[in-house]
Design an enzyme around this catalytic site. Structure first.
Site, mmCIF file in Angstrom:
data_model
loop_
_atom_site.group_PDB
_atom_site.id
_atom_site.type_symbol
_atom_site.label_atom_id
_atom_site.label_comp_id
_atom_site.label_asym_id
_atom_site.label_seq_id
_atom_site.Cartn_x
_atom_site.Cartn_y
_atom_site.Cartn_z
ATOM 1 N N ASN A 9 -6.790 5.648 -8.467
ATOM 2 C CA ASN A 9 -5.409 5.531 -7.965
ATOM 3 C C ASN A 9 -4.513 6.198 -9.009
ATOM 4 O O ASN A 9 -4.239 5.614 -10.059
ATOM 5 C CB ASN A 9 -5.073 4.049 -7.793
ATOM 6 C CG ASN A 9 -3.680 3.832 -7.229
ATOM 7 O OD1 ASN A 9 -2.911 4.793 -7.046
ATOM 8 N ND2 ASN A 9 -3.335 2.585 -6.973
ATOM 9 N N ARG A 90 -7.026 6.842 -3.626
ATOM 10 C CA ARG A 90 -5.901 6.295 -2.860
ATOM 11 C C ARG A 90 -4.861 7.405 -2.687
ATOM 12 O O ARG A 90 -4.426 8.007 -3.680
ATOM 13 C CB ARG A 90 -5.277 5.118 -3.605
ATOM 14 C CG ARG A 90 -4.055 4.622 -2.907
ATOM 15 C CD ARG A 90 -3.415 3.477 -3.626
ATOM 16 N NE ARG A 90 -2.307 2.980 -2.845
ATOM 17 C CZ ARG A 90 -1.102 2.706 -3.337
ATOM 18 N NH1 ARG A 90 -0.860 2.867 -4.620
ATOM 19 N NH2 ARG A 90 -0.155 2.272 -2.562
ATOM 20 N N HIS A 179 0.884 0.279 2.599
ATOM 21 C CA HIS A 179 0.038 -0.890 2.273
ATOM 22 C C HIS A 179 -1.045 -1.077 3.336
ATOM 23 O O HIS A 179 -1.562 -2.183 3.507
ATOM 24 C CB HIS A 179 0.853 -2.196 2.204
ATOM 25 C CG HIS A 179 1.734 -2.317 1.005
ATOM 26 N ND1 HIS A 179 2.918 -3.019 1.027
ATOM 27 C CD2 HIS A 179 1.603 -1.852 -0.262
ATOM 28 C CE1 HIS A 179 3.482 -2.974 -0.166
ATOM 29 N NE2 HIS A 179 2.709 -2.256 -0.969
ATOM 30 N N ARG A 240 13.023 -2.265 -5.045
ATOM 31 C CA ARG A 240 13.525 -1.581 -3.838
ATOM 32 C C ARG A 240 14.340 -2.545 -2.984
ATOM 33 O O ARG A 240 14.000 -3.717 -2.862
ATOM 34 C CB ARG A 240 12.363 -1.043 -2.992
ATOM 35 C CG ARG A 240 11.545 -0.005 -3.685
ATOM 36 C CD ARG A 240 10.512 0.600 -2.733
ATOM 37 N NE ARG A 240 9.430 1.203 -3.494
ATOM 38 C CZ ARG A 240 8.142 0.919 -3.335
ATOM 39 N NH1 ARG A 240 7.755 0.060 -2.403
ATOM 40 N NH2 ARG A 240 7.242 1.498 -4.081
ATOM 41 N N GLU A 380 -7.655 -4.010 -2.599
ATOM 42 C CA GLU A 380 -7.531 -2.654 -2.068
ATOM 43 C C GLU A 380 -8.647 -1.749 -2.566
ATOM 44 O O GLU A 380 -9.105 -0.863 -1.851
ATOM 45 C CB GLU A 380 -6.148 -2.089 -2.438
ATOM 46 C CG GLU A 380 -5.046 -2.774 -1.631
ATOM 47 C CD GLU A 380 -3.644 -2.546 -2.180
ATOM 48 O OE1 GLU A 380 -3.295 -3.211 -3.183
ATOM 49 O OE2 GLU A 380 -2.914 -1.724 -1.618
#
Ligand code: AMP
Length: 394
Positions: A9, A90, A179, A240, A380
């Protein structure tokens, strides 16, 4: 040894890796290189010999992956001794081109490059990771696993914004959702826990980490999700804003002379919990709230109110709901967020068991709750490993 996948990732100044047993999900080693390109970089590797730390400057992603490969040699497990069948990458944005994981080739790289305008913060770093890994590990198949792919099942009325039609064709402006790897993993685990097939269940999954998103999942397929064109939309997150009135952009340009880039940066990096309290880490907000800090209390209330609104909206979208699933850092650990998010929703058949919730058990609803409320750790890396395997085994 069973099939392992090296999961990578790559972020803009970081490289995270994990050597995952695709059957069990166990990681034989994990590592993280941070502050790439800065004066002091930090590399941590967890392997069979324990934790290894290094503070050498690391100039770029190529040097970061070289450092990782060296750590596998010195700290184990030696890559040559492990049956690695693929490298899983990813990739944040697959646009509407990728509804499934795909083998990396020059065509895929060109397609992910075309999508850079949609994910200028993420896709360039993901591409860098892929290119470096292909150079250093040329004999292994490389697979791209997209954060957006799981949400490609959204119907047009869920993914289309009510803006001039040509914006979708000209600029790709539509909802993509993110996600996806986590929503897919967690919803499948929830079905297993309930002893039912994913195709028989309707769920609302709440991924509450640094980034936060909700997904409405019908019969194992995503039918609506809170993140949109970018990961900015939807729930309140660490830095965010989530949902807001799009007129704010124009107003700030007119009254404060702020450029689009400046406002974009503020909404992505200086808003959410950080904008409201100065702290983006939920644990810190929680500590301050417990100490009576009013700003932290307001941030908590805004955060939970937004989650509750999405639960209500997705309940209506799905019609019937079998399970509400909480995952990621906040979702898995914060009993207070789970309690506040479903507070007052007993009439919807959502009944929390306070004791189970306080202990963050797998099932936190009462035995007679028509809607199961579950706490399921996301993984993940394991999901990326499993998806990569499906591509190399085709
Ligand atoms: P993630 O992106 O899944 O790693 O989640 C990171 C977020 O989870 C951060 O805001 C953390 O503060 C929060 N988090 C981690 N552990 C806990 C905990 N025990 N209680 C509340 N929040 C937590």
């Amino acid at each position: 040894m069973s099939d392992h996948v090296l999961v990578i990732n790559a972020g803009s100044s970081s490289l995270k890796y994990s050597l995952v047993d695709s059957a069990s999900g166990e990681a034989a080693a994990t590592g993280l290189v941070e502050q790439i390109g800065e004066e002091r970089s930090h590399h941590v590797h967890h392997g069979p010999k324990g934790e290894f730390n290094d503070e050498q400057p690391i100039a770029n992603h190529e040097a970061a992956l070289e450092a990782a490969v060296r750590a596998f040699e010195t700290e184990g497990p030696a890559l040559a001794d492990v049956d690695i069948v693929a490298v899983g990458h990813r990739v944040v944005h697959g646009g509407d081109r990728f509804a499934a994981p795909a083998l990396v080739d020059d065509e895929l790289i060109a397609a992910v490059t075309d999508l850079v305008p949609l994910a200028p913060l993420h896709n360039p770093a993901n591409l860098e990771g892929i290119e470096v890994a292909r150079r250093l590990l040329p004999d292994l198949p490389h697979v791209a696993v997209f954060d957006t792919a799981f949400h490609q099942t959204l119907p047009p009325y869920a993914y289309t914004y009510a803006v001039p039609t040509q914006w979708k064709e000209q600029y790709g402006i539509r909802r993509y959702g993110f996600h996806g790897t986590s929503h897919s993993f967690v919803s499948a685990q929830a079905a297993r826990l309930l002893g039912r097939k994913p195709s028989e269940l309707n769920m609302i999954v709440l991924h509450l980490g640094n980034g936060c998103s909700a997904a409405a999942i019908r019969g194992g397929e995503s039918v609506d999700t809170s993140m949109g064109l970018t990961p900015l939309e939807g729930l309140v997150m660490g830095t965010r804003s989530g949902d807001l009135d799009p007129a704010i952009h124009g107003l700030l340009a007119r009254v404060a002379g702020r450029s689009a880039e400046e406002t974009d940066h503020s909404l992505n990096s200086e808003s959410g919990l950080k904008g409201l309290t100065g702290a983006n880490d939920f644990r810190e907000v929680s500590r301050r709230r417990a100490a009576g800090d009013e700003r932290a209390q307001l941030a908590f209330d805004i955060y939970c109110q937004r989650i509750k609104k999405y639960i209500g909206a997705y309940y209506a979208v799905l019609g019937t709901v079998d399970a509400i699933v909480f995952t990621a850092g906040v979702g898995q650990h914060s009993a207070e967020v789970r309690a506040a998010a479903v507070d007052g929703l007993e009439t919807l058949g959502i009944r929390l068991d306070p004791g189970r919730n306080a202990r963050s058990e797998l099932t936190v609803s009462t035995d007679d709750s028509p809607v199961a409320v579950l706490v399921i750790p996301t993984n993940e890396e394991w999901q990326i490993a499993r998806e990569a395997l499906t591509v190399v085994r085709r």
